[in-house]
Design a protein around this motif. Structure first.
Motif, PDB file in Angstrom:
ATOM      1  N   THR A  73      97.052   8.405  85.350  1.00  0.00           N
ATOM      2  CA  THR A  73      98.224   8.499  84.493  1.00  0.00           C
ATOM      3  C   THR A  73      97.975   7.842  83.142  1.00  0.00           C
ATOM      4  N   VAL A  76      95.662   9.994  81.057  1.00  0.00           N
ATOM      5  CA  VAL A  76      96.354  11.191  80.572  1.00  0.00           C
ATOM      6  C   VAL A  76      97.222  10.869  79.362  1.00  0.00           C
ATOM      7  N   THR A 107     101.862  16.264  83.915  1.00  0.00           N
ATOM      8  CA  THR A 107     101.723  14.895  84.408  1.00  0.00           C
ATOM      9  C   THR A 107     102.773  14.599  85.473  1.00  0.00           C
TER      10      THR A 107
END
Length: 212
Positions: A73, A76, A107
């Motif tokens: 995460t 990203v 996401t």
């Protein structure tokens, strides 16, 4: 970070293309770019993760290196921040149409629904990194995971995400459905389990119906 700046209206347009791996979005984003250019628009065709030298390096790490959901995460969103600052925002400011193969909905679908990562943390990162920027339109190519898996197997060697099982991709699909339901005005769902020509016809109709 509570008082975000008011974002001025952008003369350009931002369209994201979403869906599980194998849904066919990549081929249709190319067709959309050609269609828009034929109508005189400047088009920036880009992707996430990626779109800048830094973000492409982070993409390689994401697709090849084992890591947990938090690390995924953070990488990203780091890639997204650079992508926004270096490419997306400048293109929109000069009036270009930005077509991105994935953006933040991916996401929420992959790390959120697929990996089970905390949605509240994703929402906070979305606020910090994007400062209110969302696509003007998100085209979701919806396809059963089993069909998508057959398509992927026929054309390429799977990366770290594509190696996940059908249950993972069903959760990802459910994550996209949840995002679509929560922001129906931004999303257009395209049934990708059709012949390519029918998918393109539905996509073109969705674009033509926009009062842009």
């Amino acid at each position: 970070m509570s008082d975000l700046p008011v974002r001025p209206a952008s003369p350009g347009r931002f369209i994201s293309f979403e869906g599980i791996d194998g849904a066919g979005k990549s081929s249709h984003i190319e067709a959309t770019a050609d269609w828009l250019r034929s109508r005189g628009h400047e088009v920036l065709l880009t992707r996430e993760p990626g779109g800048t030298p830094l973000a492409e390096q982070l993409r390689t790490l994401l697709l090849q290196s084992p890591m947990d959901a938090l690390s995924e995460t953070l990488l990203v969103f780091a890639a997204r921040r650079d992508h926004l600052q270096a490419r997306i925002e400048p293109a929109l400011a000069r009036g270009a149409w930005v077509l991105s193969d994935r953006f933040t909905d991916a996401t929420f679908a992959y790390q959120g629904a697929g990996r089970g990562f905390d949605l509240a943390v994703l929402q906070q990162l979305e606020t910090w990194v994007q400062q209110g920027r969302q696509p003007d339109l998100t085209v979701w190519f919806d396809l059963p995971p089993a069909v998508a898996a057959e398509r992927r197997a026929a054309v390429r060697t799977p990366d770290r995400f594509e190696q996940q099982d059908l249950a993972f991709f069903q959760r990802v699909r459910d994550g996209y459905a949840a995002r679509c339901a929560a922001d129906a005005g931004r999303f257009v769902r395209i049934d990708s389990h059709q012949p390519k020509e029918a998918v393109w016809a539905d996509l073109r109709q969705a674009l033509e119906q926009r009062a842009w």
